[in-house]
Design a protein around this motif. Structure first.
Motif, PDB file in Angstrom:
ATOM      1  N   ILE A  82       0.809  -1.216   0.000  1.00  0.00           N
ATOM      2  CA  ILE A  82       0.000   0.000   0.000  1.00  0.00           C
ATOM      3  C   ILE A  82       0.843   1.266   0.000  1.00  0.00           C
ATOM      4  O   ILE A  82       0.369   2.325  -0.394  1.00  0.00           O
ATOM      5  N   PHE A  83       2.106   1.152   0.423  1.00  0.00           N
ATOM      6  CA  PHE A  83       3.003   2.307   0.423  1.00  0.00           C
ATOM      7  C   PHE A  83       3.952   2.315  -0.774  1.00  0.00           C
ATOM      8  O   PHE A  83       4.787   3.200  -0.891  1.00  0.00           O
ATOM      9  N   ARG A  84       3.841   1.298  -1.638  1.00  0.00           N
ATOM     10  CA  ARG A  84       4.703   1.186  -2.825  1.00  0.00           C
ATOM     11  C   ARG A  84       6.185   1.316  -2.451  1.00  0.00           C
ATOM     12  O   ARG A  84       6.922   2.138  -2.961  1.00  0.00           O
ATOM     13  N   ILE A  85       6.600   0.448  -1.549  1.00  0.00           N
ATOM     14  CA  ILE A  85       7.990   0.412  -1.087  1.00  0.00           C
ATOM     15  C   ILE A  85       8.858  -0.270  -2.138  1.00  0.00           C
ATOM     16  O   ILE A  85       8.452  -1.282  -2.710  1.00  0.00           O
ATOM     17  N   THR A  86      10.031   0.270  -2.365  1.00  0.00           N
ATOM     18  CA  THR A  86      10.966  -0.331  -3.317  1.00  0.00           C
ATOM     19  C   THR A  86      11.993  -1.178  -2.567  1.00  0.00           C
ATOM     20  O   THR A  86      12.194  -1.021  -1.362  1.00  0.00           O
ATOM     21  N   TRP A  87      12.640  -2.034  -3.314  1.00  0.00           N
ATOM     22  CA  TRP A  87      13.705  -2.876  -2.756  1.00  0.00           C
ATOM     23  C   TRP A  87      14.765  -1.999  -2.085  1.00  0.00           C
ATOM     24  O   TRP A  87      15.200  -2.279  -0.973  1.00  0.00           O
ATOM     25  N   ASP A  88      15.205  -0.944  -2.765  1.00  0.00           N
ATOM     26  CA  ASP A  88      16.255  -0.072  -2.214  1.00  0.00           C
ATOM     27  C   ASP A  88      15.815   0.579  -0.905  1.00  0.00           C
ATOM     28  O   ASP A  88      16.607   0.680   0.033  1.00  0.00           O
ATOM     29  N   GLN A  89      14.569   1.030  -0.830  1.00  0.00           N
ATOM     30  CA  GLN A  89      14.078   1.620   0.414  1.00  0.00           C
ATOM     31  C   GLN A  89      14.075   0.582   1.532  1.00  0.00           C
ATOM     32  O   GLN A  89      14.450   0.884   2.670  1.00  0.00           O
ATOM     33  N   TRP A  90      13.655  -0.621   1.204  1.00  0.00           N
ATOM     34  CA  TRP A  90      13.612  -1.695   2.198  1.00  0.00           C
ATOM     35  C   TRP A  90      15.019  -2.011   2.713  1.00  0.00           C
ATOM     36  O   TRP A  90      15.232  -2.132   3.921  1.00  0.00           O
TER      37      TRP A  90
END
Length: 159
Positions: free
Chosen positions: A56-64
């Motif tokens: 729901i927050f459209r998290i990317t691999w890099d952010q994670w």
């Protein structure tokens, strides 16, 4: 109404102490999380990943990864599915954003404070491009949600 339901979910987590990283600082208010969710996905939990951005927050691999590879309970940060499992879990994803803002939070709009507007810009455009104008559609939905929350008396600042 859907927005309020999500807000209740996040508030309940905070009160219930079920945050994965409860001992860490949480700069993003529940209201701000709801507005990010509304602007990014309409808080639609059925769309798993879109162009590499998940949940729901459209998290990317890099952010994670930058946030410390948080996981849902029982998962390992080293499994192939740990990113999508976390990003698609609203609690783990919210904690990921909290950790990301602890690391990258800054005043993006030069108003001499770090707040939800800054976090929305950082999440969508990245910490090194957050001073640019938000894309129209995202910015319009995000700012309308925040104005509505302010009008309804919802808190905009973290404690």
């Amino acid at each position: 109404m859907h927005c309020r339901h999500i807000l209740f979910l996040f508030v309940g987590l905070t009160i219930g102490g079920k945050w994965v990283a409860a001992e860490k600082a949480k700069p993003i208010t529940e209201t701000c999380l709801v507005c990010m969710c509304e602007a990014l996905s309409g808080c639609n939990a059925t769309a798993v990943c879109v162009n590499g951005a998940c949940g729901i927050f459209r998290i990317t691999w890099d952010q994670w990864v930058d946030s410390g590879r948080l996981t849902i309970e029982g998962d390992s940060p080293l499994t192939d599915s740990s990113f999508t499992n976390c990003a698609n879990d609203p609690y783990c994803a919210a904690d990921t954003l909290q950790s990301y803002m602890v690391k990258y939070g800054q005043d993006c709009n030069n108003d001499e404070r770090e707040d939800c507007y800054d976090y929305g810009a950082i999440h969508y455009m990245g910490p090194f491009n957050c001073k640019a104008d938000m894309p129209f559609t995202y910015g319009n939905i995000f700012n309308r949600c925040l104005r509505s929350a302010i009008r309804d008396g919802k808190p905009q600042k973290s404690n």
